[in-house]
Motif scaffolding. Structure first.
Motif, short mmCIF file in Angstrom:
data_model
loop_
_atom_site.label_atom_id
_atom_site.label_comp_id
_atom_site.label_asym_id
_atom_site.label_seq_id
_atom_site.Cartn_x
_atom_site.Cartn_y
_atom_site.Cartn_z
N GLN A 111 -123.92 -103.61 37.97
CA GLN A 111 -124.50 -103.71 36.64
C GLN A 111 -123.41 -103.82 35.60
O GLN A 111 -122.23 -103.60 35.88
CB GLN A 111 -125.28 -102.43 36.34
N VAL A 112 -123.83 -104.09 34.38
CA VAL A 112 -122.92 -103.97 33.25
C VAL A 112 -122.55 -102.48 33.14
O VAL A 112 -123.41 -101.61 33.24
CB VAL A 112 -123.61 -104.44 31.96
N SER A 113 -121.27 -102.21 33.01
CA SER A 113 -120.81 -100.82 32.97
C SER A 113 -121.39 -100.08 31.75
O SER A 113 -121.26 -100.54 30.61
CB SER A 113 -119.28 -100.80 32.91
N GLU A 114 -121.99 -98.94 32.02
CA GLU A 114 -122.57 -98.15 30.92
C GLU A 114 -121.50 -97.69 29.94
O GLU A 114 -121.73 -97.64 28.73
CB GLU A 114 -123.31 -96.93 31.49
N GLU A 115 -120.33 -97.35 30.48
CA GLU A 115 -119.25 -96.89 29.60
C GLU A 115 -118.83 -98.01 28.64
O GLU A 115 -118.60 -97.77 27.45
CB GLU A 115 -118.02 -96.46 30.42
N ASP A 116 -118.73 -99.23 29.19
CA ASP A 116 -118.32 -100.36 28.35
C ASP A 116 -119.37 -100.62 27.27
O ASP A 116 -119.03 -100.88 26.11
CB ASP A 116 -118.13 -101.62 29.20
N VAL A 117 -120.65 -100.55 27.66
CA VAL A 117 -121.72 -100.78 26.69
C VAL A 117 -121.66 -99.70 25.61
O VAL A 117 -121.75 -99.98 24.41
CB VAL A 117 -123.11 -100.78 27.38
N TYR A 118 -121.48 -98.46 26.03
CA TYR A 118 -121.42 -97.34 25.10
C TYR A 118 -120.28 -97.52 24.10
O TYR A 118 -120.44 -97.32 22.89
CB TYR A 118 -121.24 -96.03 25.87
N TYR A 119 -119.14 -97.94 24.65
CA TYR A 119 -117.97 -98.13 23.78
C TYR A 119 -118.27 -99.17 22.72
O TYR A 119 -118.01 -98.96 21.53
CB TYR A 119 -116.74 -98.55 24.61
N LEU A 120 -118.81 -100.31 23.14
CA LEU A 120 -119.09 -101.38 22.18
C LEU A 120 -120.16 -100.97 21.17
O LEU A 120 -120.08 -101.31 19.99
CB LEU A 120 -119.51 -102.65 22.93
#
Lengths: 347, 472
Positions: free
Chosen positions: A291-300
């Motif tokens: 999946q799209v990384s949750e951490e990356d989504v959160y950061y953005l």
């Protein structure tokens, strides 16, 4: 319509998985569109093809060979640019065509393929044979978009002489069924072939991608790189093979398939084969899916982007290196098309 | 040492096979006709005085065997003619509970293989099969008192029918493939292990399979049930002397890992180079259970072996660690299968292969993450080392993903020992052959450290001998 098998693996594996080949319903082209050339300086009508030119299947290759035929010869030492555009409009619902490209010694060609059209289009049956003599260089950029109901066959073969280089960057974004069959023979020493593809599978799209590169010459180099996203009920099969034959000492090859899964109903199949009978080589394969990384989504999102924007940025960042390797005029159009498909979420 | 001697290569088939290659005088108390017919199957069943339900299973499997074809992806096994295989060879002894009671030649064979010594020092139980029947079986008294059952499979069928019958042939059905059907028609020998709830078997159990008769088949069945919260380590070893006729091994291993249980299954396959090793192994892991495979494939002429783990339960885990060493005249097609069905399952596959002297090493893998296996995490690593350019090494993975909440990584590498690494070690004072041997040992080390100690030592010896005098 009849059922045929396409994109069969060079060495077989378990039958129960049903991944050795793909069974599809095949129908021959009916009404054919014509290709549009940006420049016909080196183009002649008619072409001949060697017997070892194999397509996705004998039927699909025969369908392409039954259409219009062209030979494009770039003389020794010459440089050329060429765009071939195929539009499948309502009155021309199919395309069938076969091309023989001959790049003589030291010749260079920048080739752009554009394939687009309306939902009424039924299919495209394309076959291209690229013969590169010593030190010839070929750069191909391909954008395929729209054509929501069409079955698109792209069958290509690369025969590379000494120090010849072919670099293919493709954006496979449209179509209902997308069948790519690419085969390369690195015959000459120091020949190099790269096959890079971005794809976005949405709705009920089926992407059947086949790449096979044979290393015969010494110090030959290959790269197969697929990057994409799968949404809706899309299905992707990625069959790639690097075959290091005895005598190809000093050769190197890499193959990779990276897919982001955007839907619980998307199906992702990957068969990255490494075949080797020469010890003095380096062959690598790496693939990942997730999946799209949750951490990356959160950061953005913490930087002010919405969830949709964050997801799109991450998917784009995966595909961007390949998009950037397309011919400049195609890059923005490709990105727009990727965004449009991802924003529609494909569901 | 002369220059000629310096250049002499040590071949893999020279390596320490002396222990395995000693042939006993071929003796048996009964031998079925060669081939595979209904009459032969009935005769085997009759000899074993087994229940009617088992005979029915055998005959049904025979029909399936006759119907199924040889899978087209398999290595060439055209030299294997079932009509020339002795399906059942009963040794000239019944099963004993002490080594001293065995006939001298059989006892000497297992002595040479070090089995009785290993039993004394590091095993909780031992089963030893000679040709088609188990000739020795013993388990520590303390384990038996805890309810651990470790018996030969014939005994299990008769005495523990309530445990065996419901699961026998369910994990590997006869329809799994042609040689699974063959196995169920002709099975003989093998082991049954039952570890009751919560019991931890701290020392390993070991079964050793020895095939002495030329032209014979061995079809042992291993069935292990590790009940809820229990744990067990099972070691399987096998060998045979080399003959000029084909031998066949088509065993089946069914492993049931219940809720929260742990099973480690280690195999060292060292069959002779006339052996067709067409073995099948499958494990079913329930909720929070854990399955660990350690597999070393060194012998056989042709080998097809792909341990399959079905992660049925949520949070179940699998780990596969395997090494394959293919030398001259060997075609070793090995790998693993992982099927993620439950939620939050995890699997790690770590496979290495070496090929030399014209040998072929194939890694054939499957990872299937099903639509309900949300949260599955799988990591696969395959490395192949080619020691010359006469050999072949292929990697054939098949990865199928059917949901979005997964994390999968797969890496594969193929090639030879990097020159820079050899050069580096040589600048530190090692000879070229020592440097190469050290690098190959380093390549194999992550796997060899998982092997039982005596087998790890054996593998390192094999690598050393391989490089001895190979640089001229």
């Amino acid at each position: 319509m009849k059922e045929i098998a396409i994109n069969r693996l060079p060495v077989l594996t378990y039958r129960y998985l049903k991944t050795n080949d793909t069974k599809i319903l095949f129908s021959a082209p009916q009404v054919s569109a014509a290709a549009d050339f940006s420049d016909k300086t080196y183009v002649t009508v008619g072409a001949e093809f060697p017997e070892n030119f194999e397509g996705a299947s004998s039927e699909t290759l025969a369908a392409a060979l039954a259409g219009e035929k062209y030979t494009i010869t770039i003389p020794s030492g010459m440089q050329a640019k060429l765009t071939i555009e195929i539009k499948l409009e309502n009155q021309h619902a199919d395309y069938a065509g076969a091309y023989h490209f001959l790049l003589q010694k030291g010749a260079k060609l920048e080739l752009v393929w554009k394939l687009s059209g309306t939902e009424a289009a039924q299919g495209s049956y394309l076959a291209s044979y690229y013969e590169l003599e010593d030190a010839a260089e070929l750069k191909i950029s391909k954008l395929q978009a729209d054509l929501a109901e069409a079955t698109l066959y792209d069958q290509r073969f690369f025969k590379l002489g000494k120090a010849a280089k072919a670099d293919v960057a493709s954006a496979e974004l449209g179509g209902k069924q997308v069948i790519v069959h690419s085969r390369g023979a690195l015959n000459g020493d120091e020949a190099a072939l790269t096959e890079r593809t971005v794809y976005t599978g949405t709705g009920k799209q089926h992407l059947d991608l086949f790449y096979h590169i044979d290393h015969w010459g010494k110090k030959t180099v290959s790269l197969i790189d697929g990057k994409g996203a799968l949404a809706g009920e899309a299905k992707k099969i990625f069959r790639s093979t690097l075959d290091f034959h005895r005598g190809c000492a000093g050769s190197e090859g890499e193959e990779g398939d990276y897919a982001i899964q955007l839907s619980p109903k998307a199906k992702n199949i990957s068969l990255p084969l490494l075949l080797c009978t020469e010890d003095n080589v380096a062959g690598n394969h790496a693939s990942s899916a997730g999946q799209v990384s949750e951490e990356d989504v959160y950061y953005l999102m913490s930087r002010g982007f919405s969830w949709e924007e964050a997801r799109r940025i991450i998917v784009e960042s995966l595909m961007r290196p390949i998009v950037d390797s397309l011919e400049t005029s195609l890059q923005e159009e490709t990105l727009e098309e990727i965004r449009r498909k991802l924003d529609a979420k494909g569901e | 040492m002369t220059k000629h001697e310096e250049k002499k290569r040590s071949n893999i088939e020279d390596v320490n096979r002396s222990i395995y290659d000693i042939k006993d005088k071929v003796e048996y108390s009964f031998k079925a006709d060669t081939g595979l017919t209904e009459e032969i199957i009935r005769e085997i069943s009759s000899q074993k005085e087994e229940p009617e339900w088992m005979l029915e299973k055998r005959l049904a499997a025979l029909k399936i065997y006759d119907k199924l074809d040889v899978p087209p992806w398999m290595p060439d096994i055209s030299d294997l003619d079932m009509s020339h295989i002795d399906t059942y060879v009963r040794p000239r002894t019944d099963m004993k509970g002490s080594w001293e009671e065995l006939p001298e030649n059989i006892r000497d064979t297992f002595d040479r293989l070090g089995i009785p010594e290993a039993e004394k020092t590091s095993l909780a139980g031992v089963g030893a099969q000679y040709d088609s029947e188990v000739v020795y079986h013993n388990v520590h008294e303390a384990l038996a008192k805890q309810g651990v059952i470790y018996v030969d499979f014939e005994t299990a069928v008769k005495q523990y029918e309530d445990l065996v019958r419901p699961v026998f042939g369910t994990l590997i059905p006869p329809s799994y493939h042609k040689f699974a059907a063959l196995h169920y028609a002709a099975w003989s020998g093998g082991s049954f292990v039952y570890v009751p709830k919560g019991v931890e078997v701290s020392m390993p159990l070991q079964s050793y399979f020895r095939l002495n008769a030329p032209g014979a088949g061995q079809f042992e069945h291993t069935l292990i049930i590790v009940d809820e919260g229990a744990s067990c380590h099972f070691i399987e070893g096998c060998s045979a002397p080399k003959y000029n006729v084909a031998n066949l091994h088509a065993g089946a291993v069914e492993l049931f890992v219940r809720k929260g249980a742990n099973l480690r299954y280690s195999t060292i396959e060292n069959w002779s180079k006339n052996m067709y090793n067409l073995n099948t192994k499958r494990s079913l892991v329930e909720e929070d259970g854990s399955m660990t495979w350690v597999s070393g494939s060194f012998g056989s002429h042709v080998s097809c072996l792909y341990p399959d783990t079905v992660l049925k339960g949520d949070r179940s885990k699998a780990e596969f660690t395997g090494i394959t060493f293919a030398g001259k005249g060997q075609y070793l097609d090995t790998g693993s299968k992982i099927e993620c069905l439950g939620k939050e399952t995890t699997a790690t596959v770590h496979s290495k292969s070496l090929s030399k002297g014209g040998g072929t090493a194939i890694y054939r893998g499957v990872v299937h993450i099903g639509p309900k296996a949300q949260g599955a995490k799988v990591s696969i690593s395959c490395e192949s080392l080619m020691l010359d350019n006469e050999s072949r090494s292929d990697t054939i993975p098949d990865i199928i993903i059917e949901n979005d909440n997964i994390d999968l990584g797969h890496e594969a590498k193929i090639g030879r020992i990097p020159d820079e690494n050899i050069y580096y070690l040589m600048t530190r004072g090692l000879s070229e052959e020592d440097a190469k041997a050290m690098l190959v040992r380093g390549f194999a080390e992550p796997i060899s450290k998982e092997l039982p100690l005596e087998y790890a030592v054996e593998m390192n010896k094999l690598i050393d001998l391989e490089f001895e005098g190979s640089i001229g």
